[in-house]
Design an enzyme around this catalytic site. Structure first.
Site, short mmCIF file in Angstrom:
data_model
loop_
_atom_site.label_atom_id
_atom_site.label_comp_id
_atom_site.label_asym_id
_atom_site.label_seq_id
_atom_site.Cartn_x
_atom_site.Cartn_y
_atom_site.Cartn_z
N SER A 144 0.86 -1.19 0.00
CA SER A 144 0.00 0.00 0.00
C SER A 144 0.89 1.23 0.00
CB SER A 144 -0.89 0.02 1.25
OG SER A 144 -1.56 1.27 1.35
N TYR A 156 -2.08 -0.29 10.40
CA TYR A 156 -2.25 -0.74 9.01
C TYR A 156 -0.98 -0.41 8.21
CZ TYR A 156 -3.89 -1.00 4.20
OH TYR A 156 -4.00 -1.30 2.86
#
Ligand SMILES: NC(=O)c1ccc[n+]([C@@H]2O[C@H](COP(=O)([O-])OP(=O)(O)OC[C@H]3O[C@@H](n4cnc5c(N)ncnc54)[C@H](O)[C@@H]3O)[C@@H](O)[C@H]2O)c1
Length: 256
Positions: A144, A156
């Site tokens: 990501s 995350y």
């Protein structure tokens, strides 16, 4: 056809990036194993691919379970005699939008690390074993942009930074064997990702998509299909001399 007759496992293939990747890879001639914790979603991906003439088998796989990943790989090898490409894509979001680090508890941390990082570890570990045995193979992980810069949702981002580092480290470890390992790093995509599990996914309304798009210099949200095309490049011989990269699919976000 860029993946003619290639045998590919895609985790998280029941939705979003995984489904778009499964559909594109099948159109490019791959035999797709669509692995997901949601059997109904994986089956739906299989149905969609088969109805357009492609080859796909749905299989239950929770990426936090090492036996499930081993079974998915065994399934592909039993059916086709080999595994050519492993796409470690399954992932989950922080449990709430805008959550601060101090809002996360141990359970959130463990869930994120288990699915996003341990799941990729198991997928890499067992596909590499098979690749070494057969003498070739390609891994495409889903990282990501949030693993490359601070973007909020700290745990995350930490899990995705781990995926990027696993990609680089493993790429070096297996380069001399001709095995390639890369990852894509998407910006913000309109998928099921941030939808609570008890609610059905609805594509965002135009005004919300506009806000999502405004995050990226190119001015539009990242689509699951944008990510699928980047994964296709990394999975196919188009990138035959490329390994260890984290390829942004972010409309220019990381270039700011
Ligand atoms: N949506 C975004 O904005 C965004 C941005 C950057 C990166 N990503 C990454 O892209 C990947 C795909 O996300 P998406 O946006 O398509 O989300 P999505 O929620 O639409 O799809 C994720 C899929 O993974 C499956 N999954 C979840 N936990 C699993 C588990 N334990 N085992 C197996 N399957 C599991 C889900 O059932 C679902 O089918 C993830 O790794 C995510 O972190 C997403």
């Amino acid at each position: 056809m860029l993946l003619d007759d290639k045998v590919v496992i895609i985790t998280g293939a029941g939705s979003g990036v995984g489904r778009a990747t499964a559909e594109l890879f099948a159109r490019e001639g791959a035999h797709v194993v669509a692995a997901d914790i949601r059997d109904d979603w994986a089956k739906d991906t299989q149905r969609r691919i088969e109805s357009s003439g492609g080859a796909c088998a749905a299989i239950h796989c929770d990426v936090t379970s090492e036996p499930d990943l081993e079974a998915a790989i065994r399934h592909a090898v039993d059916a086709h005699g080999r595994l050519d490409v492993m796409v470690n894509n399954a992932g989950i979001a922080s449990p709430g939008i805008g959550m601060q680090l101090e809002d996360h508890d141990d359970a959130d941390w463990e869930r994120l690390m288990n699915v996003n990082l341990r799941g990729v570890f198991y997928g890499c570990k067992h596909s590499i074993k098979q690749f070494k045995h057969q003498g070739h193979g390609v891994i495409v992980n889903t990282g990501s942009a949030a693993g490359m810069v601070g973007w909020g949702g700290v745990p995350y981002g930490v899990s995705k930074a781990g995926v990027i580092q696993m990609t680089r480290g493993l790429a070096i470890e297996v380069a001399s064997l001709g095995i390639r390992v890369n990852c894509i790093c998407p910006g913000a995509i309109d998928t099921n990702f941030a939808t609570p599990p008890d609610r059905a996914f609805q594509p965002k309304p135009p005004e919300a998509r506009e806000l999502l798009g405004a995050l990226h210099p190119l001015g539009r949200p990242i689509e699951a299909e944008d990510c699928a095309r980047a994964a296709l490049y990394l999975a196919s011989d188009l990138s035959s001399n490329v390994t260890g990269i984290a390829l942004p699919v972010d409309g220019g976000y990381l270039a700011r």
